[in-house]
Design a protein around this motif. Structure first.
Motif, PDB file in Angstrom:
ATOM      1  N   SER A 106      23.685  36.225  59.146  1.00 46.48           N
ATOM      2  CA  SER A 106      23.190  37.402  59.790  1.00 46.48           C
ATOM      3  C   SER A 106      21.968  38.031  59.364  1.00 46.48           C
ATOM      4  N   THR A 107      21.414  37.911  58.323  1.00 49.89           N
ATOM      5  CA  THR A 107      19.894  38.272  57.946  1.00 49.89           C
ATOM      6  C   THR A 107      18.963  37.474  58.672  1.00 49.89           C
ATOM      7  N   LEU A 108      19.271  36.079  58.756  1.00 50.20           N
ATOM      8  CA  LEU A 108      18.613  35.014  59.682  1.00 50.20           C
ATOM      9  C   LEU A 108      18.553  35.438  60.758  1.00 50.20           C
ATOM     10  N   SER A 109      19.634  35.677  61.441  1.00 50.16           N
ATOM     11  CA  SER A 109      19.577  36.141  63.020  1.00 50.16           C
ATOM     12  C   SER A 109      18.963  37.401  63.157  1.00 50.16           C
ATOM     13  N   ILE A 110      18.847  38.290  62.569  1.00 52.39           N
ATOM     14  CA  ILE A 110      17.944  39.515  62.510  1.00 52.39           C
ATOM     15  C   ILE A 110      16.298  39.204  62.665  1.00 52.39           C
ATOM     16  N   ARG A 111      16.096  38.308  61.749  1.00 50.23           N
ATOM     17  CA  ARG A 111      14.614  37.861  61.337  1.00 50.23           C
ATOM     18  C   ARG A 111      14.063  37.107  62.493  1.00 50.23           C
ATOM     19  N   SER A 112      14.816  36.070  62.977  1.00 50.06           N
ATOM     20  CA  SER A 112      14.425  35.208  63.869  1.00 50.06           C
ATOM     21  C   SER A 112      15.176  34.944  65.170  1.00 50.06           C
ATOM     22  N   ARG A 113      14.271  35.213  66.234  1.00 50.12           N
ATOM     23  CA  ARG A 113      14.847  35.297  67.460  1.00 50.12           C
ATOM     24  C   ARG A 113      15.380  34.036  67.888  1.00 50.12           C
ATOM     25  N   LYS A 114      14.827  32.988  67.505  1.00 49.82           N
ATOM     26  CA  LYS A 114      15.315  31.564  67.935  1.00 49.82           C
ATOM     27  C   LYS A 114      16.777  31.077  67.368  1.00 49.82           C
ATOM     28  N   ALA A 115      16.646  31.860  65.882  1.00 51.37           N
ATOM     29  CA  ALA A 115      18.051  31.584  65.317  1.00 51.37           C
ATOM     30  C   ALA A 115      18.970  32.383  65.793  1.00 51.37           C
ATOM     31  N   ARG A 116      18.734  33.704  66.158  1.00 48.65           N
ATOM     32  CA  ARG A 116      19.764  34.433  66.832  1.00 48.65           C
ATOM     33  C   ARG A 116      20.262  33.956  67.891  1.00 48.65           C
ATOM     34  N   LYS A 117      19.489  33.462  68.891  1.00 55.16           N
ATOM     35  CA  LYS A 117      19.717  32.845  70.145  1.00 55.16           C
ATOM     36  C   LYS A 117      20.799  31.535  69.753  1.00 55.16           C
ATOM     37  N   TRP A 118      20.479  30.826  68.916  1.00 51.78           N
ATOM     38  CA  TRP A 118      21.398  29.727  68.503  1.00 51.78           C
ATOM     39  C   TRP A 118      22.706  30.438  67.840  1.00 51.78           C
ATOM     40  N   ILE A 119      22.647  31.403  67.160  1.00 52.11           N
ATOM     41  CA  ILE A 119      23.982  31.671  66.444  1.00 52.11           C
ATOM     42  C   ILE A 119      24.718  32.407  67.421  1.00 52.11           C
ATOM     43  N   THR A 120      24.156  33.302  68.131  1.00 50.36           N
ATOM     44  CA  THR A 120      25.100  34.309  68.982  1.00 50.36           C
ATOM     45  C   THR A 120      25.068  34.068  70.374  1.00 50.36           C
ATOM     46  N   GLY A 121      24.233  33.049  70.786  1.00 49.17           N
ATOM     47  CA  GLY A 121      24.054  32.695  72.190  1.00 49.17           C
ATOM     48  C   GLY A 121      23.143  33.714  72.938  1.00 49.17           C
ATOM     49  N   SER A 122      23.274  33.829  74.218  1.00 48.65           N
ATOM     50  CA  SER A 122      22.507  34.362  75.204  1.00 48.65           C
ATOM     51  C   SER A 122      23.418  34.860  76.530  1.00 48.65           C
ATOM     52  N   PRO A 123      22.917  36.083  76.913  1.00 44.51           N
ATOM     53  CA  PRO A 123      23.477  36.624  77.834  1.00 44.51           C
ATOM     54  C   PRO A 123      23.709  35.726  79.334  1.00 44.51           C
ATOM     55  N   THR A 124      24.632  35.743  79.964  1.00 46.22           N
ATOM     56  CA  THR A 124      24.740  34.793  81.009  1.00 46.22           C
ATOM     57  C   THR A 124      24.921  35.688  82.507  1.00 46.22           C
ATOM     58  N   VAL A 125      24.195  35.380  83.258  1.00 49.35           N
ATOM     59  CA  VAL A 125      24.220  36.264  84.768  1.00 49.35           C
ATOM     60  C   VAL A 125      25.283  35.538  85.459  1.00 49.35           C
ATOM     61  N   LEU A 126      26.134  36.434  85.816  1.00 48.56           N
ATOM     62  CA  LEU A 126      27.291  36.003  86.900  1.00 48.56           C
ATOM     63  C   LEU A 126      27.046  36.242  88.404  1.00 48.56           C
TER      64      LEU A 126
END
Length: 233
Positions: free
Chosen positions: A73-93
């Motif tokens: 969680s701390t890594l995902s807060i500090r790094s945008r790249k890590a956050r994208k890999w950990i939590t994914g990214s929004p998908t346009v439907l």
């Protein structure tokens, strides 16, 4: 007795872990949060109900997994790249009013689920939708087409309303909230006088709050509704 002690310990550990990991785990269930919740639940269940497994290794497992989850969680807060890999990214439907079938297939999101999500946003006609985005927590955000958007005060060239304050709860479940009264400078005498105007006492009040516009809102134990729309039996 052993199961009782282990169950209490497991419950207390989960409370502590939830406090450590923060409200994110409860509010927005991402991939990481889902995996964390499932795993912690399984470990805690074994800690509580499986006396064949010793207490020490299970407790160590909880501590290690909590540390790993906290670190991610701390890594995902500090790094945008890590956050994208950990939590994914929004998908346009939906884009420009058109459903993007390939995106839906990629995230395994059915048309039925999309239609249901739109209905939950009070949208029953696809023609009203400009964009629909599947967020990381599984919720669908919708931008309506301009003719279907809610009219704002700015659209009507109206003056801005005066600033509103945070609501102050004075009574909950019939009990005075002394801290709120003291912190916000609300006098008990003033509250009692307002109740006297309504021929009521503090004991008659179920809920009392000073709303954002400064008005006192009261809900009494006896609502005097002749024919309630719904009454649980």
């Amino acid at each position: 007795m052993a199961v009782f002690v282990r169950t209490v310990a497991a419950f207390l550990m989960l409370i502590v872990i939830a406090r450590i990991l923060g409200k994110q785990l409860l509010s927005n269930m991402t991939f990481h949060d889902f995996a964390t919740g499932i795993t912690l639940g399984a470990i805690a269940a074994n800690l509580a109900f499986n006396p064949k497994l010793s207490f020490g290794p299970l407790l160590l497992s909880l501590v290690v997994f909590t540390a790993i989850s906290f670190g991610i969680s701390t890594l995902s807060i500090r790094s945008r790249k890590a956050r994208k890999w950990i939590t994914g990214s929004p998908t346009v439907l939906i884009e420009g009013g058109k459903i993007l079938e390939e995106n839906m297939k990629h995230v395994k999101y059915s048309l039925d689920s999309l239609i249901q999500a739109l209905r939950e946003r009070d949208i029953f006609d696809l023609g009203e939708v400009e964009y629909a985005v599947l967020e990381n927590n599984g919720k669908v955000s919708v931008l309506k087409k301009p003719p279907f958007r809610t009219v704002t005060r700015m659209d009507m060239h109206m003056k801005r309303p005066s600033s509103s304050s945070f609501p102050v709860e004075l009574i909950m479940d019939g009990q005075l909230i002394d801290n709120n009264l003291d912190n916000d400078g609300v006098s008990i005498r003033w509250l009692e006088s307002e109740l006297e105007k309504r021929d009521k006492r503090i004991a008659d009040v179920f809920y009392a709050v000073i709303s954002t516009n400064g008005k006192l809102i009261l809900d009494f134990y006896k609502d005097n509704l002749k024919q309630p729309v719904d009454k649980e039996q």
